[in-house]
Design an enzyme around this catalytic site. Structure first.
Site, short mmCIF file in Angstrom:
data_model
loop_
_atom_site.label_atom_id
_atom_site.label_comp_id
_atom_site.label_asym_id
_atom_site.label_seq_id
_atom_site.Cartn_x
_atom_site.Cartn_y
_atom_site.Cartn_z
N GLN A 1 0.85 -1.19 0.00
CA GLN A 1 0.00 0.00 0.00
C GLN A 1 0.89 1.25 0.00
O GLN A 1 0.40 2.36 -0.20
CB GLN A 1 -0.89 0.04 1.24
CG GLN A 1 -1.85 -1.14 1.35
CD GLN A 1 -2.57 -1.13 2.69
OE1 GLN A 1 -3.65 -0.55 2.82
NE2 GLN A 1 -1.96 -1.75 3.68
N ASN A 2 2.18 1.04 0.25
CA ASN A 2 3.10 2.16 0.40
C ASN A 2 3.48 2.72 -0.97
O ASN A 2 3.64 1.97 -1.94
CB ASN A 2 4.37 1.72 1.14
CG ASN A 2 4.05 1.21 2.53
OD1 ASN A 2 3.00 1.53 3.09
ND2 ASN A 2 4.92 0.36 3.09
N ASP B 1 6.24 4.62 -1.19
CA ASP B 1 7.69 4.85 -1.17
C ASP B 1 8.39 3.77 -2.00
O ASP B 1 7.76 2.79 -2.41
CB ASP B 1 8.22 4.86 0.30
CG ASP B 1 8.03 3.52 1.01
OD1 ASP B 1 7.44 3.50 2.11
OD2 ASP B 1 8.47 2.48 0.47
N HIS C 1 -1.26 1.27 -4.50
CA HIS C 1 -1.66 2.67 -4.33
C HIS C 1 -0.77 3.62 -5.13
O HIS C 1 -0.77 4.83 -4.89
CB HIS C 1 -1.62 3.07 -2.84
CG HIS C 1 -2.72 2.44 -2.05
ND1 HIS C 1 -2.72 2.40 -0.68
CD2 HIS C 1 -3.86 1.79 -2.43
CE1 HIS C 1 -3.81 1.77 -0.25
NE2 HIS C 1 -4.50 1.38 -1.30
N CYS D 1 -2.02 12.99 -21.64
CA CYS D 1 -1.69 11.90 -22.59
C CYS D 1 -1.58 10.55 -21.91
O CYS D 1 -1.38 9.53 -22.59
CB CYS D 1 -0.39 12.24 -23.32
SG CYS D 1 1.06 12.15 -22.25
N CYS E 1 4.72 18.00 -19.39
CA CYS E 1 4.83 16.55 -19.56
C CYS E 1 5.99 16.26 -20.52
O CYS E 1 6.04 16.84 -21.63
CB CYS E 1 3.53 16.00 -20.16
SG CYS E 1 3.65 14.33 -20.79
N SER F 1 -2.85 -0.86 9.40
CA SER F 1 -3.88 -0.77 10.45
C SER F 1 -5.18 -1.46 10.03
O SER F 1 -6.12 -1.56 10.81
CB SER F 1 -4.18 0.71 10.76
OG SER F 1 -4.69 1.33 9.59
N LEU G 1 2.73 -3.48 14.99
CA LEU G 1 3.13 -2.99 16.32
C LEU G 1 2.06 -3.33 17.35
O LEU G 1 2.33 -3.61 18.50
CB LEU G 1 3.33 -1.46 16.23
CG LEU G 1 4.21 -0.80 17.30
CD1 LEU G 1 5.58 -1.45 17.34
CD2 LEU G 1 4.36 0.69 17.01
N GLU G 2 0.81 -3.31 16.87
CA GLU G 2 -0.32 -3.61 17.78
C GLU G 2 -1.43 -4.25 16.95
O GLU G 2 -1.39 -4.18 15.72
CB GLU G 2 -0.84 -2.32 18.42
CG GLU G 2 -1.52 -1.44 17.39
CD GLU G 2 -1.36 0.05 17.63
OE1 GLU G 2 -0.76 0.44 18.64
OE2 GLU G 2 -1.80 0.79 16.75
N1 APR Z 1 6.59 -1.73 13.18
C1 APR Z 1 5.43 -2.40 12.88
N2 APR Z 1 4.22 -1.80 12.77
C2 APR Z 1 4.19 -0.46 12.96
C3 APR Z 1 5.34 0.30 13.27
C4 APR Z 1 6.58 -0.40 13.38
N3 APR Z 1 7.73 0.23 13.67
N4 APR Z 1 4.97 1.60 13.41
C5 APR Z 1 3.64 1.65 13.20
N5 APR Z 1 3.16 0.41 12.92
C6 APR Z 1 1.79 0.02 12.62
C7 APR Z 1 0.74 0.82 13.37
O1 APR Z 1 0.43 0.17 14.60
C8 APR Z 1 -0.45 0.79 12.40
O2 APR Z 1 -1.29 -0.33 12.66
O3 APR Z 1 1.58 0.32 11.25
C9 APR Z 1 0.20 0.61 11.03
C10 APR Z 1 0.11 1.85 10.16
O4 APR Z 1 -1.26 2.08 9.89
P1 APR Z 1 -1.67 3.33 8.98
O5 APR Z 1 -0.95 4.55 9.43
O6 APR Z 1 -3.16 3.34 8.90
O7 APR Z 1 -1.05 2.99 7.54
P2 APR Z 1 -1.64 1.99 6.46
O8 APR Z 1 -2.38 0.86 7.12
O9 APR Z 1 -0.53 1.64 5.53
O10 APR Z 1 -2.71 2.92 5.66
C11 APR Z 1 -3.35 2.32 4.54
O11 APR Z 1 -4.40 4.42 4.05
O12 APR Z 1 -4.22 6.68 3.98
C12 APR Z 1 -4.23 5.56 3.20
O13 APR Z 1 -3.24 5.29 1.11
C13 APR Z 1 -2.93 5.40 2.46
O14 APR Z 1 -1.76 3.36 1.94
C14 APR Z 1 -2.38 4.09 3.00
C15 APR Z 1 -3.61 3.38 3.52
ZN ZN Z 2 1.43 14.24 -21.51
#
Ligand code: APR
Ligand code: ZN
Length: 236
Positions: A91-92, A94, A109, A120, A136, A178, A203-204
């Site tokens: 989903q990242n 980066d 994403h 285009c 572009c 999450s 993490l949780e």
């Molecule tokens: N190690 C493991 N898990 C971690 C760490 C870590 N160091 N730090 C944070 N987390 C966990 C958090 O507990 C949380 O559950 O990563 C999760 C991040 O959740 P979000 O911030 O909601 O990110 P994500 O789930 O990727 O969001 C999904 O939402 O906003 C849109 O397009 C965006 O791709 C993104 C999508």
């Molecule tokens: Zn173009």
């Protein structure tokens, strides 16, 4: 850890947190600073393109100084050394999975370091700033460049291929997400119904924690390398 053949891994912002990139919903996260409707929807872009360009310009600048962490590196090692298939659906936006060496990668994403021309349809690698005057490289027109990122309300990329991978998986691992955003949050149910063993590394507990057969909680740079070691040890 049993032996598996087709491993499908879903990653989220938590995987890149220890590389120094903010997550979205943690305390002080991106959505605590910006309203997603302003910077991550087509409507927001239409209403105020300069604000949206600034938001992604800043994230491209932040991205320049970050590096893959031990969790990204462990996942790339799993892909290299596992005897079956390893596919990452991230989903990242980066580019840290690529920097760590992962190749079987789907950016559902989109990608921060890519630009899309709405005139285009051309996609180009893009590491610098972008604004309404940006031309572009393909059609030469300005006023139509946008980050090649999937905004809320838009269709994520490669969904057909994703559902095929989930249907063939015998192990589904969710890392650092999450479980708030669909369709990614529904992938664990797809994998389960295909008979895969499902494992949450976070993490949780996430929103979808109860849907997983198994879970390990802790920092990704600790728990991901440990699980990769166990998976590779199980192949002997
Ligand atoms: N190690 C493991 N898990 C971690 C760490 C870590 N160091 N730090 C944070 N987390 C966990 C958090 O507990 C949380 O559950 O990563 C999760 C991040 O959740 P979000 O911030 O909601 O990110 P994500 O789930 O990727 O969001 C999904 O939402 O906003 C849109 O397009 C965006 O791709 C993104 C999508
Ligand atoms: Zn173009």
């Amino acid at each position: 850890m049993a032996r598996y053949h087709n491993i499908v891994i879903l990653t989220g912002a938590g995987l890149s947190a220890e590389s120094g990139l903010s997550t979205f919903r943690d305390k002080g996260g991106i959505w605590a600073k910006y309203d997603y409707r302003d910077v991550a929807t087509p409507e927001g872009f239409r209403a105020n393109p300069a604000l949206v360009h600034d938001f992604y310009n800043q994230r491209r600048r932040d991205h320049a100084d970050v590096h893959p962490n031990a969790a990204h590196i462990a996942l790339a090692r799993l892909e290299r050394e596992h005897r079956g298939s390893v596919d990452i659906i991230t989903q990242n936006i980066d580019a840290l999975h690529e920097a760590a060496g992962s190749q079987n990668l789907i950016h559902m994403h989109g990608e921060l370091l890519k630009a899309l021309c709405t005139h285009c349809g051309e996609r180009n690698a893009w590491t610098g700033d972008m604004n309404l005057d940006t031309r572009c490289p393909n059609c030469g027109r300005s006023g139509g460049m946008r980050p090649d990122v999937v905004w809320f309300g838009e269709m994520p990329y490669e969904m057909e291929r994703i559902y095929m991978l989930l249907a063939a998986a015998d192990l589904f691992i969710s890392i650092g997400t999450s479980g708030n955003v669909y369709p990614a949050a529904g992938f664990v149910a797809e994998a389960r119904s295909a008979g895969a063993h499902t494992l949450e590394l976070n993490l949780e507990p996430s929103e979808g924690a109860t849907l997983f057969h198994e879970a390990r909680y802790g920092a990704a740079t600790k728990i991901v390398p440990a699980v990769v070691d166990e998976l590779l040890a199980a192949r002997n």
